[in-house]
Design a protein around this motif. Sequence first.
Motif, mmCIF file in Angstrom:
data_model
loop_
_atom_site.group_PDB
_atom_site.id
_atom_site.type_symbol
_atom_site.label_atom_id
_atom_site.label_comp_id
_atom_site.label_asym_id
_atom_site.label_seq_id
_atom_site.Cartn_x
_atom_site.Cartn_y
_atom_site.Cartn_z
ATOM 1 N N ALA A 263 79.660 -6.863 -35.116
ATOM 2 C CA ALA A 263 78.738 -8.006 -35.126
ATOM 3 C C ALA A 263 79.323 -9.194 -34.368
ATOM 4 C CB ALA A 263 78.438 -8.399 -36.573
ATOM 5 N N GLU A 264 80.633 -9.431 -34.511
ATOM 6 C CA GLU A 264 81.263 -10.590 -33.858
ATOM 7 C C GLU A 264 81.456 -10.368 -32.359
ATOM 8 O OE1 GLU A 264 82.270 -9.189 -36.584
ATOM 9 O OE2 GLU A 264 82.341 -10.717 -38.158
ATOM 10 N N LEU A 265 81.691 -9.131 -31.967
ATOM 11 C CA LEU A 265 81.985 -8.834 -30.554
ATOM 12 C C LEU A 265 80.845 -8.037 -29.922
ATOM 13 C CD1 LEU A 265 85.767 -7.902 -30.959
ATOM 14 C CD2 LEU A 265 84.807 -10.043 -30.098
ATOM 15 N N TRP A 266 79.610 -8.409 -30.264
ATOM 16 C CA TRP A 266 78.453 -7.686 -29.745
ATOM 17 C C TRP A 266 78.402 -7.718 -28.220
ATOM 18 C CZ3 TRP A 266 75.298 -10.531 -26.657
ATOM 19 C CH2 TRP A 266 75.388 -11.919 -26.761
ATOM 20 N N TRP A 267 78.847 -8.848 -27.630
ATOM 21 C CA TRP A 267 78.803 -8.996 -26.175
ATOM 22 C C TRP A 267 79.758 -8.011 -25.495
ATOM 23 C CZ3 TRP A 267 83.355 -10.260 -23.749
ATOM 24 C CH2 TRP A 267 84.363 -10.759 -24.559
ATOM 25 N N LEU A 268 80.889 -7.742 -26.167
ATOM 26 C CA LEU A 268 81.855 -6.796 -25.610
ATOM 27 C C LEU A 268 81.303 -5.375 -25.696
ATOM 28 C CD1 LEU A 268 84.641 -6.708 -24.332
ATOM 29 C CD2 LEU A 268 85.643 -6.522 -26.613
ATOM 30 N N VAL A 269 80.581 -5.102 -26.778
ATOM 31 C CA VAL A 269 79.957 -3.788 -26.937
ATOM 32 C C VAL A 269 78.912 -3.571 -25.844
ATOM 33 C CG1 VAL A 269 78.586 -2.323 -28.461
ATOM 34 C CG2 VAL A 269 80.361 -3.805 -29.430
ATOM 35 N N GLU A 270 78.063 -4.610 -25.626
ATOM 36 C CA GLU A 270 77.030 -4.504 -24.586
ATOM 37 C C GLU A 270 77.651 -4.367 -23.204
ATOM 38 O OE1 GLU A 270 73.813 -4.204 -25.027
ATOM 39 O OE2 GLU A 270 74.116 -4.230 -27.203
ATOM 40 N N LEU A 271 78.759 -5.084 -22.980
ATOM 41 C CA LEU A 271 79.427 -5.054 -21.676
ATOM 42 C C LEU A 271 79.936 -3.661 -21.338
ATOM 43 C CD1 LEU A 271 80.306 -7.070 -19.400
ATOM 44 C CD2 LEU A 271 82.517 -7.216 -20.540
ATOM 45 N N MET A 272 80.301 -2.899 -22.378
ATOM 46 C CA MET A 272 80.854 -1.561 -22.155
ATOM 47 C C MET A 272 79.828 -0.458 -22.352
ATOM 48 S SD MET A 272 84.693 -1.780 -23.766
ATOM 49 C CE MET A 272 85.854 -3.028 -23.235
ATOM 50 N N GLY A 273 78.556 -0.824 -22.372
ATOM 51 C CA GLY A 273 77.522 0.201 -22.453
ATOM 52 C C GLY A 273 77.159 0.642 -23.845
ATOM 53 N N GLY A 274 77.321 -0.257 -24.841
ATOM 54 C CA GLY A 274 76.954 0.090 -26.205
ATOM 55 C C GLY A 274 78.067 0.828 -26.931
#
Length: 332
Positions: A38-49
Amino acid sequence: MTNLDHGKFSRVTTVFHSLLALTVFLLFFTGYAVAFNAELWWLVELMGGNTGVLAVHRIAGFALIFLTAFWVFYMVLRAGGSVSLTEVLPTPGDIAAFVQDLKFAAGLAEERHPNARQFAGYSADEIPLLSYVGKGVIAIFTVELLLLMISGLLIWQKTMLIDFYNTQSVVIAFVAFHGSLGVIMVMGIMFHTFEHGFHPAFYPVEMKAFLPKSDTPEYHGEAEAGSATGIERLRLKPSWGWVTNVMGVLTIIGVVSILITSMDYGGYPISETLVFGEGSLLRTVGVNIGVLVLFIGLFLSMYGNVLRARYMRQRRQEDRSTTTATDGGTDD
């Protein structure tokens, strides 16, 4: 560059150190993107989910295993490798230095042990390259990486573990152990980044970790006559004070936030479930500050290699100029 920045690593070790740093940073970014989804959602999106994050995490994990295996075989099989391995083991002198430094910190000794005076005017020949602090860091880092690799392989197939042990609790314990060890290690890496990137003698990066000792100036007779270490040539950059203060605050916030957040997620040290809790604003800010410190560490690692390449190019240009002048030609 002064004699204080004397070479520490061989050419192979400098390459291994940079690749290991890149791999470990990738494991941290992807591992914490999974843990603090939840806190690093942007990092998850950046790496393709989540699928992309897990793929990068596993690739980096295999890269770490390969690098470690290569390094072990290299150290054992190369000429003099056994001697290098024994050099990282603690000695009675290391224990004496540790005890004296503890007494100094408690006000029971007048001075620190001589091995801790590398940055106080002593030359490289007088101070061991690897003090008890360096040996301790290597030992802790090695054990942590080994346990992370083993636990990471075990939790790869959770269903297989559940079938093998016939219970889900053991799998949760393995996941909690892997995550808890990662939390401890990431705190150490943040301190490592702050210690070596913002030391007044090295700011903004400690070149001895990137430049092989065979290419450092001390091995080419460039030290000035009458200069023991070159410490008198050191000048603090104007930005050092405020940059170090900012980085110190960010490091402390990052360490505390990641520690508290990991304790707040589903129980500590053994998580109650495999599903992590929801994020909060304070946790989000703190965890992202911790990841920012890691990104700065990755940047400094890359910057060290850029400085090494720049220095080596300068050396080659100087060698060509010297050869041209010796042959009677011109620099044009």
